[in-house]
Write an enzyme that holds these catalytic residues in place. Sequence first.
Site, PDB file in Angstrom:
ATOM      1  N   TYR A  52       0.968  -1.773  -0.150  1.00  0.00           N
ATOM      2  CA  TYR A  52       0.148   0.336   0.177  1.00  0.00           C
ATOM      3  C   TYR A  52       1.090   1.483  -0.126  1.00  0.00           C
ATOM      4  O   TYR A  52       1.741   1.258   0.621  1.00  0.00           O
ATOM      5  CB  TYR A  52      -0.930  -0.157   1.523  1.00  0.00           C
ATOM      6  CG  TYR A  52      -2.457  -1.118   1.248  1.00  0.00           C
ATOM      7  CD1 TYR A  52      -1.869  -1.746   1.458  1.00  0.00           C
ATOM      8  CD2 TYR A  52      -3.348  -0.942   0.872  1.00  0.00           C
ATOM      9  CE1 TYR A  52      -3.144  -3.192   1.627  1.00  0.00           C
ATOM     10  CE2 TYR A  52      -3.872  -1.126   1.304  1.00  0.00           C
ATOM     11  CZ  TYR A  52      -4.179  -2.849   1.366  1.00  0.00           C
ATOM     12  OH  TYR A  52      -4.750  -3.876   1.099  1.00  0.00           O
ATOM     13  N   GLU A  53       1.056   2.540  -0.469  1.00  0.00           N
ATOM     14  CA  GLU A  53       1.428   3.783  -0.560  1.00  0.00           C
ATOM     15  C   GLU A  53       1.445   4.286   0.402  1.00  0.00           C
ATOM     16  O   GLU A  53       3.395   4.975   0.152  1.00  0.00           O
ATOM     17  CB  GLU A  53       0.584   4.003  -1.963  1.00  0.00           C
ATOM     18  CG  GLU A  53      -0.364   4.765  -1.051  1.00  0.00           C
ATOM     19  CD  GLU A  53      -1.713   5.868  -1.611  1.00  0.00           C
ATOM     20  OE1 GLU A  53      -1.186   5.512  -2.984  1.00  0.00           O
ATOM     21  OE2 GLU A  53      -2.806   6.683  -1.942  1.00  0.00           O
TER      22      GLU A  53
END
Lengths: 260, 277
Positions: A52-53
């Site tokens: 996930y970013e």
Amino acid sequence: MSDRTYTADEMMTVAASRALRNGQVCFVGIGQPSAAANLARQTHAPDVVLIYESGTLETRPDVLPLSIGDGELAETALTNVSVPEMFRYWLQGGRIDVGFLGAAQVDRYGNINTTVIGGTYLKPKTRLPGAGGAPEIATSARETFILLRQSPRAFVEKLDFITSLGHGSGGNSRAEAGAKTLGPTRLISDLCQMAPHPETKELTVTTIHPGVTRDQIIAATGWAIRFADSVTETPVPELSELAVLREIHARTARAHAGQA
Amino acid sequence: MPRAVITSLKEAVAENVRDGDSLSLEGFTHLIPYAAGHEIIRQGRRDLTLIRMTPDIIFDQMIGMGCARKLVFSWGGNPGVGSLHRMRDAIERDWPQPLEIEEHSHGAMANAYEAGAAGLPCAVFRGYIGNDLPKVNDRIRSVECPFTGEKLAAIPAMRPDVAVIHAQKADRRGNVLLEGIIGVQKEAVLAASRSIVTVEEIVDDLGGGPNAVILPSWTISAIAAVPNGAFPSYAHGYYPRDNSFYKAWDPIARDRETFRAWMDSHVMQRKTGEGVQ
């Protein structure tokens, strides 16, 4: 065994999860992509790597995150890196196989709008959240999957704003713009799956979900949608897939309700 | 370099935040400096350029209370819930005042903070390919790699007047430890002229390992202990993100009067650092 009592959203999530292969490295968008990616990890693809970013590398959440940086993601990650490192080394560095994106609007070439709808850019009718990580996910991940409920408001003839590049204006235009990666190779909606035509790159229906008609798909698409020469029926969700997906959602609902 | 002053949040804000400043409040979903943002609202700062990758509810509140002249951001929503209604009202209908926007992608802002910390004039990266953002933001430009000829995106380095962050711990000398999702906070503090750090607690020993993320005391202007200072965001190891608050915010922020009444009773009438719980 299959179960005919599933919802259209469940069909979409299951189809999307099946698109991920075991061992692939997937950069996960929040919402529907996150549900699909975690369903894949808990069914046929136990070694899929989810990123996930927010910097959570190889995360294995039990509960779906509401935001892209919930504590659950950090606690179950192999390691947590800074956001500059995430975008520079891991995404730009070419470590991501699949970018899994949602959208507000998509056009026939898989370009995505998450910025503004109607009016002008400075005075839009509807201001959407904006780009987030998507513009660089769309061009740095080896390929992208787009996951979006189908309706004429979402599948539009012309985007008001291109936030993230798909296949541009079709043909070779994506590569001519400077993108070296494949771009959208698959779109999964609640009605069907689409893939880009090999030459024109226009999104074309390849499989139709059970019980959905061609007329429904045509009515839910803002452009004159084309169907591939051989369209098949999307395999129905297995009972085992539905059980895992429903358990994920139930755990998530309990966890989010438990916080006051 | 002088070491950080350990002080009250009220003093830290009064001393370091001025009308017209560019102000970066970072924390990527985690460790969002809510208490500090509320103190800036209470002290009535105006004409701020507010900088945050993900504006979140704290910027919705600061914009709705009239603190901001300009917003620099890359994703402006209530994560998993929907719109930031106060931000949208300012952009779409100029309430309570017009809001200039400078819009980027996450990749671009992360690179710009890193360039700011590294003392470079601009960030260079592979980005903004084939999208419309460069058409509406003239700070997005390109350079050609002198070795390969590849066209790369360039934006100016981020150099805020003030960076404001929240962290788990400081020691008594003012060194700060960050754990969990660390976002761009280290870069934001190193890129800024001044910085304020609120922490859950001040301890004798930070207890971080040899590779812990530490901001040395001499990189920080002021530190204030504010327990629960990131609520309704979270502090890894202390308390979880209150997802139900994020959901409850949506109806509060939809209506101007409801919003102002909520801010009055939960922020304006509260003492510094008391939190919104």
